[in-house]
Write a protein that holds these residues in place. Structure first.
Motif, short mmCIF file in Angstrom:
data_model
loop_
_atom_site.label_atom_id
_atom_site.label_comp_id
_atom_site.label_asym_id
_atom_site.label_seq_id
_atom_site.Cartn_x
_atom_site.Cartn_y
_atom_site.Cartn_z
N MET A 78 0.83 -1.20 0.00
CA MET A 78 0.00 0.00 0.00
C MET A 78 0.86 1.25 0.00
SD MET A 78 -2.50 1.53 2.98
CE MET A 78 -3.63 0.15 3.08
N LEU B 174 -7.93 0.30 -0.26
CA LEU B 174 -7.17 0.35 0.99
C LEU B 174 -7.68 -0.71 1.97
CD1 LEU B 174 -6.92 4.21 1.59
CD2 LEU B 174 -5.22 2.71 0.55
N LEU C 249 -6.32 -4.21 1.20
CA LEU C 249 -4.95 -4.40 1.67
C LEU C 249 -4.89 -4.50 3.20
CD1 LEU C 249 -3.18 -1.92 -0.77
CD2 LEU C 249 -3.05 -4.41 -0.81
#
Length: 528
Positions: free
Chosen positions: A323, A359, A362
């Motif tokens: 990320m 996001l 992840l």
């Protein structure tokens, strides 16, 4: 040779103990469930590989360079093998907990080393096949190659992971040997591996930058061959049918593997002693110990456990590292340039809508809590016997998973908010949804570890990478992030309803999981 294969079979059986169906009657149902999880994970990654192969295949086909697809995927497979094997060297090849038992066997050291290397090869070949076979199917669908292509493909498939695995072992040995000279060897080892992984991703990104993703043809072929010459031999041998190039590829890969086994066999004892050595201070002084709360003591014990194991730290945090790398790439390349490269109208709005779930996906793959019970191993009785409330033990393990996520998530969300010019509401949504996912995966992962504990391990890699709890947590977290993305992409549902619905569902699941953890979870922990 029979002895080597027998040793490999025993060690592979130990590594895959959790998926065996040949167990006692009272554990047969459990093992079937775990086997199904393992199978589903393999199928999912095969589908993802096939989807990426199809997208890239269409791009190559439009450029009239479809023959590059197998070589391109081969380079990707080698990159994955390299990154996945580097941090498995210490713990699989060296520094294993059954080292004393193995060395006491009436077996030559070279046989033990060969069986360890074959164990690494079997694991890497499994992932190679999962990634490469869907690519072959897509190539067959798009190009309609002759039957000889499939024969050459399967003949070369067994040799593809050899050289990347050897390079990863060399890097892993060097990093572990260098780190062993320092007092905090595990921390240094982790830092060195992070540098290596960032370097590998840097090479990959540089390749994409120079070619700007859309530029295909001879330039891309030369770029692949320059970074990894064997990929060029693979393309000419497997795709173009050049048997001489294919023979050279097989000979180089096989010879390198044999030479590596011989060298490591001769240096095994010396390397193992050097890598597993402990540095001590001669000027140790007794200091006053500070009193702390049970939660803080347990929390720092857990966090030290994470950072003391390179494979535990990297596997638990690799999604957050990816990320951060992706966010840094966006800040360097700039969002406007990415939109221009993609050449899709209204992409900026779609990216903003998908960002919270990308996001969250992840974040959902950060699974330190799902290994924390199993990693106690045979020492679990110590944790159970301490005069501390079980809830406090659970909270400390959950807090470690959260601390691995929230700092990087906060920084990355701020960077994305600045560079994508998010409004206050968009920023709150982009931050809030991944935070909810972090609570969901932390509590849910701990529940799964209590449901599928693995305490009789000899190699922590089995717990961290191959246990049912860790696989199911990372798989479930990833799927929970993908589902809202699919709803945004293929259904005409307003984004605000998907945001609200996801937050509500995940929030309710957190409350449900916490209730289960503080009731069934406590009873389960006390019965282990």
């Amino acid at each position: 040779m029979k002895m080597i294969l027998r040793l490999t079979q025993v060690q592979l059986g130990s590594a895959l103990d959790f998926i065996s169906l040949f167990r006692k009657k009272n554990t047969k149902t459990k093992n079937k469930s775990v086997s199904l999880i393992f199978l589903m994970t393999g199928i999912l990654f095969a589908i993802i590989s096939g989807a990426y192969s199809y997208v890239f295949g269409l791009s190559f086909q439009m450029a009239g360079q479809l023959t590059l697809l197998p070589g391109f995927m081969m380079a990707v497979v080698c990159m994955v093998t390299l990154t996945m094997t580097i941090y498995k060297v210490k713990g699989t090849l060296f520094g294993t907990k059954d080292y004393d038992i193995l060395m006491s066997l009436p077996v030559p050291t070279t046989y033990i080393v060969a069986s360890r290397i074959l164990l690494l090869y079997c694991i890497n070949f499994f992932f190679t096949a999962i990634l490469a076979i869907p690519n072959m199917i897509i190539c067959g669908y798009l190009a309609r190659p002759p039957v000889e292509f499939y024969l050459r493909f399967f003949f070369a498939l067994a040799f593809v992971p050899l050289v990347p695995m050897i390079l990863a072992c060399v890097f892993g040995i060097l990093a572990a040997a260098i780190a062993s000279k320092f007092r905090h060897s595990n921390l240094v080892n982790t830092i060195l591996f992070l540098i290596l992984i960032l370097f590998i991703f840097g090479i990959s990104f540089q390749m994409q930058q120079e070619e700007q993703i859309a530029v295909l043809g001879d330039a891309l072929t030369k770029q692949i061959e320059r970074i990894y010459p064997l990929a060029g031999m693979y393309i000419h041998g497997v795709v173009e049918g050049n048997w001489i190039q294919l023979g050279v590829f097989l000979i180089i890969s096989g010879s390198a593997f044999i030479v590596f086994c011989i060298i490591i066999g001769k240096l095994f004892l010396k390397l193992n002693t050097s890598i597993t050595g402990v540095t001590t201070k001669s000027n140790y002084k007794i200091k006053e110990y500070k009193k702390t709360t049970p939660f803080r003591a347990l929390f720092f014990k857990e966090i030290k456990r994470v950072f003391s194991s390179t494979i535990y730290f990297l596997n638990s945090c690799i999604s957050m590292i990816l990320m951060t790398i992706a966010v840094l790439v966006v800040t360097i390349v700039r969002p406007e340039k990415i939109i221009q490269m993609l050449q899709v109208p209204q992409m900026m709005s779609l990216i903003k809508q998908m960002m919270p779930f990308l996001l969250a996906m992840l974040v959902g793959m950060t699974f330190s809590a799902s290994c924390s019970i199993s990693l106690e191993g045979k020492s679990l009785w110590i944790l159970r016997s301490v005069p501390v409330d079980v809830k406090t033990i659970f909270k400390s393990k959950i807090a470690v998973n959260l601390i691995l996520v929230l700092p990087l998530l906060t920084i990355n969300t701020i960077l994305l908010g600045v560079f994508f010019k998010l409004s206050l509401l968009e920023f709150v949504i982009t931050f809030l949804i991944p935070v909810l996912y972090s609570g969901f995966v932390s509590i849910g992962g701990l529940l799964l570890n209590l449901k599928f504990p693995l305490l009789n391990w000899t190699n922590e890699t089995v717990v961290i990478k191959q246990s049912a709890a860790s696989m199911l947590t990372s798989l479930g977290g990833m799927l929970c992030g993908i589902i809202p993305i699919l709803l945004l992409t293929f259904f005409s549902i307003p984004a605000k309803w998907i945001f609200a619905g996801t937050a509500l569902v995940v929030g309710l699941l957190i409350l449900l999981f916490w209730k289960l953890l503080t009731t069934w979870g406590i009873k389960r922990f006390e019965s282990l």
